[in-house]
Motif scaffolding. Structure first.
Motif, PDB file in Angstrom:
ATOM      1  N   GLY A   1      17.500  11.530  14.910  1.00 61.27           N
ATOM      2  CA  GLY A   1      17.776  12.805  14.266  1.00 61.27           C
ATOM      3  C   GLY A   1      17.057  13.943  14.965  1.00 61.27           C
ATOM      4  N   LEU A   2      17.454  15.149  14.656  1.00 56.99           N
ATOM      5  CA  LEU A   2      16.889  16.337  15.292  1.00 56.99           C
ATOM      6  C   LEU A   2      16.488  17.328  14.211  1.00 56.99           C
ATOM      7  N   ASN A   3      15.224  17.732  14.226  1.00 56.81           N
ATOM      8  CA  ASN A   3      14.716  18.668  13.232  1.00 56.81           C
ATOM      9  C   ASN A   3      15.288  20.063  13.446  1.00 56.81           C
ATOM     10  N   GLU A   4      15.765  20.658  12.359  1.00 51.19           N
ATOM     11  CA  GLU A   4      16.104  22.079  12.343  1.00 51.19           C
ATOM     12  C   GLU A   4      14.843  22.789  11.878  1.00 51.19           C
ATOM     13  N   ARG A   5      14.366  23.744  12.671  1.00 49.70           N
ATOM     14  CA  ARG A   5      13.084  24.387  12.368  1.00 49.70           C
ATOM     15  C   ARG A   5      13.260  25.865  12.029  1.00 49.70           C
ATOM     16  N   GLN A   6      12.287  26.394  11.309  1.00 52.12           N
ATOM     17  CA  GLN A   6      12.323  27.792  10.898  1.00 52.12           C
ATOM     18  C   GLN A   6      12.187  28.730  12.095  1.00 52.12           C
ATOM     19  N   TYR A   7      11.400  28.331  13.085  1.00 54.63           N
ATOM     20  CA  TYR A   7      11.184  29.110  14.295  1.00 54.63           C
ATOM     21  C   TYR A   7      11.270  28.164  15.491  1.00 54.63           C
ATOM     22  N   PRO A   8      11.432  28.665  16.707  1.00 65.31           N
ATOM     23  CA  PRO A   8      11.552  27.785  17.879  1.00 65.31           C
ATOM     24  C   PRO A   8      10.218  27.204  18.345  1.00 65.31           C
ATOM     25  N   SER A   9       9.652  26.330  17.526  1.00 71.56           N
ATOM     26  CA  SER A   9       8.366  25.712  17.817  1.00 71.56           C
ATOM     27  C   SER A   9       8.186  24.476  16.943  1.00 71.56           C
ATOM     28  N   THR A  10       7.520  23.461  17.464  1.00 74.97           N
ATOM     29  CA  THR A  10       7.238  22.277  16.651  1.00 74.97           C
ATOM     30  C   THR A  10       6.156  22.555  15.611  1.00 74.97           C
ATOM     31  N   ASP A  11       5.471  23.682  15.715  1.00 69.57           N
ATOM     32  CA  ASP A  11       4.499  24.082  14.693  1.00 69.57           C
ATOM     33  C   ASP A  11       5.184  24.675  13.467  1.00 69.57           C
ATOM     34  N   SER A  12       6.471  24.953  13.582  1.00 67.67           N
ATOM     35  CA  SER A  12       7.241  25.583  12.524  1.00 67.67           C
ATOM     36  C   SER A  12       7.738  24.554  11.507  1.00 67.67           C
ATOM     37  N   SER A  13       8.007  25.012  10.311  1.00 66.40           N
ATOM     38  CA  SER A  13       8.486  24.136   9.231  1.00 66.40           C
ATOM     39  C   SER A  13       9.843  23.518   9.557  1.00 66.40           C
ATOM     40  N   VAL A  14      10.015  22.261   9.148  1.00 67.75           N
ATOM     41  CA  VAL A  14      11.306  21.585   9.276  1.00 67.75           C
ATOM     42  C   VAL A  14      12.146  21.968   8.064  1.00 67.75           C
ATOM     43  N   LEU A  15      13.330  22.519   8.297  1.00 70.79           N
ATOM     44  CA  LEU A  15      14.217  22.946   7.221  1.00 70.79           C
ATOM     45  C   LEU A  15      15.230  21.872   6.850  1.00 70.79           C
ATOM     46  N   ALA A  16      15.661  21.103   7.859  1.00 66.99           N
ATOM     47  CA  ALA A  16      16.652  20.040   7.654  1.00 66.99           C
ATOM     48  C   ALA A  16      16.623  19.150   8.891  1.00 66.99           C
ATOM     49  N   VAL A  17      17.392  18.082   8.858  1.00 68.17           N
ATOM     50  CA  VAL A  17      17.477  17.173  10.003  1.00 68.17           C
ATOM     51  C   VAL A  17      18.945  16.921  10.329  1.00 68.17           C
ATOM     52  N   LEU A  18      19.317  17.118  11.580  1.00 64.80           N
ATOM     53  CA  LEU A  18      20.657  16.784  12.045  1.00 64.80           C
ATOM     54  C   LEU A  18      20.691  15.309  12.399  1.00 64.80           C
ATOM     55  N   GLU A  19      21.744  14.643  12.050  1.00 66.86           N
ATOM     56  CA  GLU A  19      21.903  13.225  12.349  1.00 66.86           C
ATOM     57  C   GLU A  19      22.419  13.046  13.782  1.00 66.86           C
ATOM     58  N   TYR A  20      22.234  11.857  14.323  1.00 63.12           N
ATOM     59  CA  TYR A  20      22.697  11.508  15.660  1.00 63.12           C
ATOM     60  C   TYR A  20      24.188  11.822  15.791  1.00 63.12           C
ATOM     61  N   GLN A  21      24.557  12.524  16.821  1.00 62.19           N
ATOM     62  CA  GLN A  21      25.918  12.931  17.183  1.00 62.19           C
ATOM     63  C   GLN A  21      26.532  13.962  16.234  1.00 62.19           C
ATOM     64  N   ASP A  22      25.735  14.599  15.371  1.00 66.75           N
ATOM     65  CA  ASP A  22      26.248  15.721  14.579  1.00 66.75           C
ATOM     66  C   ASP A  22      26.671  16.834  15.525  1.00 66.75           C
ATOM     67  N   GLN A  23      27.656  17.603  15.111  1.00 69.10           N
ATOM     68  CA  GLN A  23      28.097  18.749  15.892  1.00 69.10           C
ATOM     69  C   GLN A  23      27.850  20.010  15.074  1.00 69.10           C
ATOM     70  N   VAL A  24      27.240  21.004  15.718  1.00 67.43           N
ATOM     71  CA  VAL A  24      26.947  22.280  15.062  1.00 67.43           C
ATOM     72  C   VAL A  24      27.277  23.413  16.010  1.00 67.43           C
ATOM     73  N   GLY A  25      27.530  24.591  15.458  1.00 70.03           N
ATOM     74  CA  GLY A  25      27.753  25.778  16.272  1.00 70.03           C
ATOM     75  C   GLY A  25      26.431  26.415  16.648  1.00 70.03           C
ATOM     76  N   LEU A  26      26.383  26.990  17.844  1.00 70.05           N
ATOM     77  CA  LEU A  26      25.176  27.645  18.345  1.00 70.05           C
ATOM     78  C   LEU A  26      25.427  29.143  18.466  1.00 70.05           C
TER      79      LEU A  26
END
Length: 89
Positions: A6-31
């Motif tokens: 999985g891939l953490n969705e974070r509040q800011y572009p840093s691993t020090d930032s809060s995790v808001l959600a987690v994307l699952e393996y092979q999820d597709q999202v818009g950028l």
């Protein structure tokens, strides 16, 4: 997403930032856009998701098109906003 755990969705572009959600393996999202920030696995690019105010590391994402830098997206939004149009006359 390429991370099988999985891939953490974070509040800011840093691993020090809060995790808001987690994307699952092979999820597709818009950028929406990208920035250069904390380096993860040799890659310093982070993507802002299109449909939510969350960031993911590009190290574990596979993109299928071009993604503009956020500074370019923000300038474009301001330039073409109704407030800017009114101010310019």
């Amino acid at each position: 997403m390429t991370s099988q755990s999985g891939l953490n969705e974070r509040q800011y572009p840093s691993t020090d930032s809060s995790v808001l959600a987690v994307l699952e393996y092979q999820d597709q999202v818009g950028l929406r856009c990208k920035v250069r920030a904390q380096t993860i696995a040799g890659n310093d690019v982070w993507y802002l998701l299109r449909d939510t105010q969350a960031w993911i590391s590009a190290s574990y994402a596979v993109r299928t098109g071009t993604v503009p830098y956020c500074k370019d997206v923000q300038v474009n939004r301001l330039t073409h906003s109704p407030q800017a149009t009114d101010a310019m006359g």
